[in-house]
Structure formats: C-alpha cells, structure tokens
Design a protein around this motif. Structure first.
Motif, PDB file in Angstrom:
ATOM      1  N   UNK A  78      34.707  43.070  68.464  1.00 43.90           N
ATOM      2  CA  UNK A  78      35.903  44.016  68.501  1.00 43.90           C
ATOM      3  C   UNK A  78      36.888  42.928  67.620  1.00 43.90           C
ATOM      4  N   UNK A  79      37.864  43.771  67.098  1.00 38.71           N
ATOM      5  CA  UNK A  79      38.799  43.227  66.441  1.00 38.71           C
ATOM      6  C   UNK A  79      38.418  42.146  65.198  1.00 38.71           C
TER       7      UNK A  79
ATOM      8  N   UNK B 111      33.033  50.577  63.157  1.00 40.17           N
ATOM      9  CA  UNK B 111      34.252  51.483  63.670  1.00 40.17           C
ATOM     10  C   UNK B 111      35.744  50.914  63.371  1.00 40.17           C
TER      11      UNK B 111
ATOM     12  N   UNK C  93      41.516  46.703  61.930  1.00 44.89           N
ATOM     13  CA  UNK C  93      40.727  46.044  62.990  1.00 44.89           C
ATOM     14  C   UNK C  93      39.175  46.768  62.887  1.00 44.89           C
TER      15      UNK C  93
ATOM     16  N   UNK D 234      29.151  47.891  67.312  1.00 44.30           N
ATOM     17  CA  UNK D 234      28.564  48.444  68.574  1.00 44.30           C
ATOM     18  C   UNK D 234      26.669  48.640  68.342  1.00 44.30           C
TER      19      UNK D 234
ATOM     20  N   UNK E 164      29.342  47.448  72.792  1.00 46.72           N
ATOM     21  CA  UNK E 164      30.254  46.702  72.114  1.00 46.72           C
ATOM     22  C   UNK E 164      29.829  45.214  71.804  1.00 46.72           C
TER      23      UNK E 164
ATOM     24  N   UNK F 255      35.462  47.287  64.712  1.00 45.11           N
ATOM     25  CA  UNK F 255      34.464  46.904  65.792  1.00 45.11           C
ATOM     26  C   UNK F 255      33.174  46.971  65.316  1.00 45.11           C
TER      27      UNK F 255
ATOM     28  N   UNK G 156      40.037  52.245  62.598  1.00 46.35           N
ATOM     29  CA  UNK G 156      41.043  53.503  62.641  1.00 46.35           C
ATOM     30  C   UNK G 156      41.819  53.587  61.347  1.00 46.35           C
TER      31      UNK G 156
END
Lengths: 124, 107
Positions: B48-49, B88, B31, B35, B45, B33, B90
């Motif tokens: 997202x996702x 961004x 996922x 910014x 933001x 995102x 993870x």
C-alpha cells in the motif's frame, strides 16, 4: 482480529433492487480514519470499486454507477448496507466489502481487510 | 475516466524475480496499492502507498512508483505466489480504480 462478512440474496431478478449488508468486527466505523467499501468482481473478470462510506458519514460512489447506488452505515450494529437499483444480468458478480484505511487523504486509502465475498446472480 | 494498464500475464521460475507493472497517467504522483488474489479466494493487500508492506506479508514483496509506472516485485518467487495481482490507485474523476490484473505463473 478484523473480520467482515457479506450477506444478502444470492439471486435477484432483473429490474429489482439489491440490498447487501456487510457485518464487521475488530474495528469501529466511529473511529477516525476508518471506512468501509464495496467492491465487485464479475466471474473471470477484474475488480471494480463501487462505493465507500467513512467515519464522518461521507460517501463516494463509482462515477458510472452513481445513480444506482446508495451506501449507509449503522455504527452501533457494525454494519454497512449497499443498495443497487435496477439490477441487470451484467451485474452478476461476487460482491465484497472491505475495510478501507489510509488517513485523512482519500487518495491514499487502501483496502486492507476483505470479506469472503458473496456471489449475486441476476436472472429471471 | 482514469485507466490503469497491466500485462495480462507474467511467468517466472521458482526462486527468480517477478516484476509486474502498472501504468497510468502520472501514476507516480498517486498512491498505488497492490492486491494478490489466489483462485477462489478474496483479494489480499500486499503493498500500500506505493511501497509499504502490511504486517504478515513476506519481505519478498516490494513496490515502487515513479513517472507513469508502478512496479510490484516478488523476489525469490515461490509456488504459493502464483495468483492474480491487481494494482489500484485513486483519481478525482474516477475515485478508486483497479487495473485489469496480471496472472503470475510460477513455472
């Protein structure tokens, strides 16, 4: 309306421990799916994620800074505290706290509301 | 550690489409995102996702993610869109990782 505000010292000396507090409103860290992260940005540089604490008190830390960081929360006060030990001039940065959401899958989390940021300078 | 790569800068004329890429190993499986950070302001933001837009973000912002590249697209770019943009994602070894940022200039 969600708001977050960072507070703490603007100037710390090398080797000292930095303690920052994030005070927020508009949500509760006692609610499922809610978390708060700390993110920093050295002057003129990119964002760097530091740590997160979630509604179940689980914590995650930056791999490179793990040994220096501690994150904690006081749900009743709507506050999250970050401590960073052994500060160095390279830690000079604007420190942000941000609400973190995205469900139960940590890999899907994102930062949807940010504080105004606090510039912390490390100098003797 | 996991790394994300972005072009340092993108230039676009008003009303045209800006595309900002973010590259990372198997990024399409994660996922992502995005910014927006205007000078002197906190990040906001915008996606997202991969492709979801928060309330209040204009429809001209859209996102996609496949293979090793995620893309933020700004359609009908306006002067107010001039800012730094960060992707961004993870990773299990690095947790939350930001890209180096892309400066969008509206000429």
């Amino acid at each position: 309306q969600v708001t977050l505000r960072e507070s703490g010292p603007a100037l710390v000396k090398p080797t000292q421990t930095l303690t920052l507090t994030c005070t927020f409103s508009g949500f509760s860290l006692g609610s499922s799916g809610m978390s708060v992260s700390w993110i920093r940005q050295p002057p003129g540089k990119a964002l760097e994620w530091l740590a997160v604490i979630d509604w179940e008190d689980d914590e995650q830390y930056s791999t490179s800074l793990r040994t220096r960081l501690t994150i904690s929360k006081d749900t009743s006060k709507n506050q999250v505290v970050l401590t960073m030990a052994n500060m160095d001039p390279v830690d000079t940065a604007t420190y942000y706290c941000a609400r973190t959401r995205g469900g139960k899958t940590v890999s899907a989390w994102y930062f949807d509301s940010w504080g105004q940021g606090m510039l912390v300078t490390v100098s003797s | 550690s996991y790394e994300l790569t972005q072009p340092p800068s993108v230039s676009v004329s008003p009303g045209q489409t800006a595309r900002i890429t973010c590259s990372g190993h198997k990024l399409g499986d994660r996922d992502t995102s995005w910014y927006q950070q205007r000078p002197g302001q906190s990040p906001v933001l915008v996606i997202y996702q991969d492709s979801k837009r928060p309330s209040g973000i204009p429809e001209r912002f859209s996102g996609s993610n496949s293979g090793n590249t995620a893309t933020l697209t700004i359609s009908g770019t306006q002067a107010m869109d001039e800012a730094d943009y960060y992707c961004q994602a993870w990773d299990i070894s690095s947790a939350y990782v930001f890209g180096p940022g892309t400066k969008v200039t509206v000429l």
